[in-house]
Write a protein that holds these residues in place. Structure first.
Motif, short mmCIF file in Angstrom:
data_model
loop_
_atom_site.label_atom_id
_atom_site.label_comp_id
_atom_site.label_asym_id
_atom_site.label_seq_id
_atom_site.Cartn_x
_atom_site.Cartn_y
_atom_site.Cartn_z
N ASP A 108 0.78 -1.21 0.00
CA ASP A 108 -0.15 -0.03 0.02
C ASP A 108 1.09 1.19 0.01
OD1 ASP A 108 -2.47 1.49 0.21
OD2 ASP A 108 -1.90 1.96 2.44
N ALA A 113 -3.97 3.51 -4.51
CA ALA A 113 -5.20 2.80 -4.63
C ALA A 113 -5.90 3.39 -5.94
CB ALA A 113 -5.84 2.34 -3.49
N PRO A 114 -6.68 2.39 -6.59
CA PRO A 114 -6.72 0.97 -6.50
C PRO A 114 -5.74 0.30 -7.51
CG PRO A 114 -8.35 1.80 -7.98
CD PRO A 114 -7.70 3.02 -7.24
N ALA A 115 -4.96 -0.25 -6.76
CA ALA A 115 -3.79 -1.22 -7.69
C ALA A 115 -4.19 -2.58 -7.57
CB ALA A 115 -2.47 -1.26 -6.97
N HIS A 138 -7.39 -1.46 -2.30
CA HIS A 138 -6.82 -2.10 -3.68
C HIS A 138 -7.71 -3.10 -3.94
CE1 HIS A 138 -3.04 0.08 -3.26
NE2 HIS A 138 -3.09 -0.11 -2.00
#
Length: 235
Positions: A108, A113-115, A138
């Motif tokens: 993180d 985000a969002p990964a 995520h």
């Protein structure tokens, strides 16, 4: 010479036994769990980063997984997992976390985000990593590479490993292994030989499985790695 019972699955058990022998201990190898491959298929989906939770997630992965993830940044839970992933040709950029909670935090911190995070993991797990990643916004995609199954060695198999003399120390690497050991200790041969043993656990969670009866003889590594566990054994 101190007699040390190794309960982790193979091939890690034999690797640990070799390290113990070099340290001057007498290793007793009695795996209480085994890992088996699940042969997952991996589909073409967006991947920003890969998380690997165990060397077993590399050991049991088919080549198609490595091919699909080639070049992607990989966050491994620890150094041994990182080394295994590098040997498989993956691009390891971080292997310092030590556990699933820290692994989620480190990913993180490195990715907004969002990964899209592909997680190579086992079927038996605590769900800590994916829960932490989802809470941070995520999108983890779980690829279950292997399963962990209990082993129930026979009395003759146990005697062939432990013999008639007391065991001085026991190494415990997982809650599943600890649960199996508790069941085995109900058998007279195991319980008698481990009556005066010290139990070395990789985490407090593992130690908690052993119960209050053995709590006074439990020591817990200050960091969840075998290096720290064996350091504790020496002190």
């Amino acid at each position: 010479m101190r007699r040390v019972l190794v309960t982790r699955p193979e091939p890690g058990a034999s690797e640990t036994a070799g390290r113990l022998a070099e340290m001057g201990f007498e290793p007793l190898v009695l795996p209480l769990t085994e890992t088996v491959p699940l042969h997952p298929a991996i589909h073409a989906e967006p991947v920003d980063v890969v998380a690997v939770t165990s060397p077993n997630a590399i050991r049991h992965a088919p080549q198609s997984v490595f091919d699909a993830l080639k070049g992607k940044p990989v966050f491994a839970v620890g150094h041994r997992t990182g080394d295994a992933a590098r040997a498989a040709g993956l691009n390891v950029v971080d292997d310092e976390a030590g556990d699933a909670e820290r692994l989620a935090v480190r990913i993180d911190g490195a990715f907004a985000a969002p990964a899209h995070i592909t997680v190579l993991c086992g079927r038996v797990r605590r769900h800590v990593l994916e829960t932490g990643l989802r809470a941070a916004g995520h999108r983890p995609r779980l690829v279950e590479i292997y399963d962990t199954l209990p082993l129930d060695p026979s009395e003759s198999a146990i005697r062939s490993v432990i013999g008639e003399r007391p065991v001085d120390d026991v190494l415990l690497y997982s809650a599943n292994g600890a649960s199996q050991l508790v069941r085995l200790m109900e058998r007279s041969v195991v319980g008698t030989n481990l009556a005066a043993a010290t139990f070395y656990c990789l985490s407090e969670r593992i130690a908690g499985v052993l119960g209050q009866d053995v709590a006074k003889t439990v020591r817990i590594a200050d960091f969840p790695s075998e290096d720290r566990l064996l350091f504790l054994l020496k002190t």
